[in-house]
Structures are given as structure tokens and as C-alpha cells.
Design an enzyme around this catalytic site. Structure first.
Site, short mmCIF file in Angstrom:
data_model
loop_
_atom_site.label_atom_id
_atom_site.label_comp_id
_atom_site.label_asym_id
_atom_site.label_seq_id
_atom_site.Cartn_x
_atom_site.Cartn_y
_atom_site.Cartn_z
N CYS A 125 0.84 -1.19 0.00
CA CYS A 125 0.00 0.00 0.00
C CYS A 125 0.88 1.25 0.00
CB CYS A 125 -0.95 -0.03 1.19
SG CYS A 125 -2.30 1.16 1.01
N ASP A 194 -3.25 0.93 10.34
CA ASP A 194 -4.39 1.82 10.56
C ASP A 194 -4.82 1.78 12.02
OD1 ASP A 194 -4.54 0.92 7.54
OD2 ASP A 194 -5.57 2.84 7.74
#
Ligand code: RI2
Length: 310
Positions: A125, A194
């Protein structure tokens, strides 16, 4: 830019990245306080509360958003005048943004100490703190090369390869399903986060957990980089992390799929602590089992339970 507009920008992923959305939300709360034209302490308090809720709802998985809003509002209950409240929110927001940017630098410095000259690094990512480690190691003269996954369906890997290419760092993009094929040539995996749960599990972009599994099989160190505001006090009080699922259109264009075919598009997954070698934070390099300590130290027990247990 009002809070609603900020929440829309985060929800649509016009603004993305767990750290970036937290700073963006803090900036939006600061502007709300600065630009409030009314004369009522309670009205501004109510607007900040509803604005914070809208921002938190915009991306439900990244606890950085929740922690950022809490950080901005901390101590606001004691404000006895409108100016008090405004000053508390503005000061907290500026402090959070400064600490967040400083944390990104510190994580780069700490994490780079575990990067060796010649390392071939796999990343997934687009994580600003994972790239901070990579950039810092490169600036220190370590001759590293990076393999970046495409990270479908949003393809954040394109952002990563563009950023690293601009820095002059050798980078190769691979398709997500090539991670086990490439792992034999990888010396170190570095990803972002996250949310980190109290048991040390890491919630990150979908596909992270299979990369961790493959790295574990190949005995390749798997490293997570995360600021302390990505640790979740809510998981300490038993609340599960909501895994965001986004639209089918992000996976398949209209008309690509036969009528009636469903699409599942979860955009995060959970990596168990046993597949994580260590977590690099701005307060040090820790094992996943130390997540409880980070949460309590960051928030303090009193904050935890006054805000979590209904
Ligand atoms: P930084 C991103 O989510 C990715 O999952 C990334 O690893 C994580 O946030 C942390 O990013 P999305 O916003 O805070 O692309 O390290 O869905 O930049």
C-alpha cells in the site's frame, strides 16, 4: 473547508492514509473553532461534538481518526468561556499535528537502524511512516531496493512507486498475488498500520495478513511502523475493530460483471501478533505484546475507562 467537506474528502479517499486523515481532521476541528461566529460556549461545544462524530464516521477502521479527534477535544470539558474552549481546541489541534509530523520523523530514524546495507525491502500500500524508514535508510547511504505491491483495488502502490522514484530509490512494482513468488528475494518487509489492537494484532490494508504469513513461512522479518495514536484503547475495553467495506465499483467497472454477481471489497485485514517481529513507534521499537502498555501510557487508565465503558 468545513468539517462536512473534510469528512467527505476522507470518506471519498481524496485524502487518505491513517496518519494524514488524522491530521486533516484535527485541522478541520481547529478551523471550526477559529471560524465559529456565534456567541455561545454551549453551541460551539455542540458543533465540535457533532463535527468530531462526522469526521470519525468517515473512515471507521483507522483509530488514528478517533484518537486525533479525542486529542483535539481533550480538556475541553473544563472550558468555562467561549474563548477558553476555542483556545483549548486550537492548541490541542496544533499540538497533535506537530506531534504527528515529529512521530513520522522519529519512526524513520528508529526503524532505519534495523535496515541493513543492500536490503531488498517489500512494502504494501502507501504508508508514510513505512516510507519514512525507507527514505531515512537510503539517506544514510544504505544501498536498498524496494518492491512495492500494486495494492488493489485502489492501487496505492502507484503512489509509493512514484514517491520512491522521485527520491531516487530503486523501486519495482509487483502485482499483489506475486508476494509469495518474490519473498525468496526479500530481506525485510515494512508496512504501516491503521489500527493496532490491545493484543498486538495489526489492522492494515487488505492483503497485509497474507504478506505476513508468507514472510513468516520464509523467515523474513515482518515490521510494522505506527505512531502511538494508531493504538486502540477501544479494543482494550473489548470493542472489535470495524473492517471497512467499500463499493463494488472500486473493484469492477459497471458492465464488467454479469447481472446478480456480488463483489466483496473489504479494504483492511488483521494480522495476528505472532506474525509480527516488531512495531516501530515514536516511543521506541516494541514487540506486539507491549501494545497494552502503549495504550495505557498514551491515554492513561482514567481516560480509558471514563470514555469507553458505558
Ligand atoms: P500511514 C492506509 O490506508 C494504508 O492501510 C496504510 O498502510 C495505512 O493507511 C497507514 O498509512 P488507506 O487510507 O499513516 O490507503 O502510515 O485506506 O501513511
Amino acid at each position: 473547508m468545513g468539517v462536512e467537506r473534510a469528512a467527505d474528502a476522507i470518506r471519498s479517499m481524496e485524502v487518505r492514509g491513517a496518519g494524514r486523515i488524522a491530521r486533516y481532521a484535527a485541522e478541520a476541528m481547529k478551523k471550526l473553532a477559529q471560524e465559529y461566529q456565534g456567541g455561545s460556549l454551549e453551541e460551539l461545544r455542540a458543533e465540535l461534538k457533532s463535527g468530531g462524530e462526522k469526521l470519525i464516521e468517515s473512515r471507521p477502521t483507522a483509530v488514528s481518526l478517533w484518537n486525533g479527534v479525542q486529542s483535539v477535544m481533550r480538556g475541553s470539558g473544563e472550558a468555562s468561556t467561549l474563548d477558553d474552549l476555542r483556545n483549548i481546541v486550537v492548541r490541542n489541534a496544533e499540538d497533535f499535528i506537530d506531534r504527528s509530523n515529529r512521530a513520522t520523523q522519529l519512526i524513520g530514524q528508529i526503524g532505519a537502524r534495523r535496515v541493513n546495507d543492500g536490503d531488498r525491502i517489500l512494502t504494501h500500500c502507501n504508508s508514510s511512516v513505512a516510507l519514512s524508514v525507507i527514505r531515512t535508510a537510503f539517506k544514510e547511504g544504505k544501498r536498498i531496493s524496494v518492491f512495492a505491491t500494486e495494492s488493489r483495488p485502489w492501487r496505492q502502490g502507484l503512489i509509493t512507486v512514484r514517491e520512491l522514484a522521485e527520491d531516487g530509490i530503486p523501486v519495482t512494482m509487483i502485482v499483489d498475488s506475486a508476494v509469495r513468488w518474490i519473498m525468496k528475494d526479500i530481506d525485510l518487509v515494512i508496512v504501516g498500520a491503521d489500527t493496532i489492537a490491545s493484543n498486538g494484532a495489526v489492522i492494515n490494508k487488505i492483503g497485509t495478513s497474507q504478506i505476513a504469513l508468507v514472510a513468516h513461512e520464509a523467515r523474513v522479518p515482518f515490521v510494522v511502523c505506527a505512531e502511538t495514536y494508531k493504538f486502540s484503547s477501544m479494543t482494550l475495553s473489548g470493542k472489535p475493530v470495524k473492517i471497512e467495506e467499500r463499493s463494488a465499483e472500486e473493484v469492477a467497472g459497471s458492465g464488467e460483471l454479469p447481472e446478480g454477481v456480488e463483489v466483496l471489497n473489504p479494504v483492511f485485514d488483521a494480522t495476528p501478533p505472532e506474525y509480527i517481529d516488531y512495531i516501530v513507534t515514536e516511543i521506541g521499537l516494541i514487540p506486539p505484546c507491549a501494545s497494552y502498555e502503549v495504550i495505557v501510557r498514551m491515554l492513561g487508565h482514567e481516560f480509558l475507562f471514563e470514555n469507553q465503558i458505558e
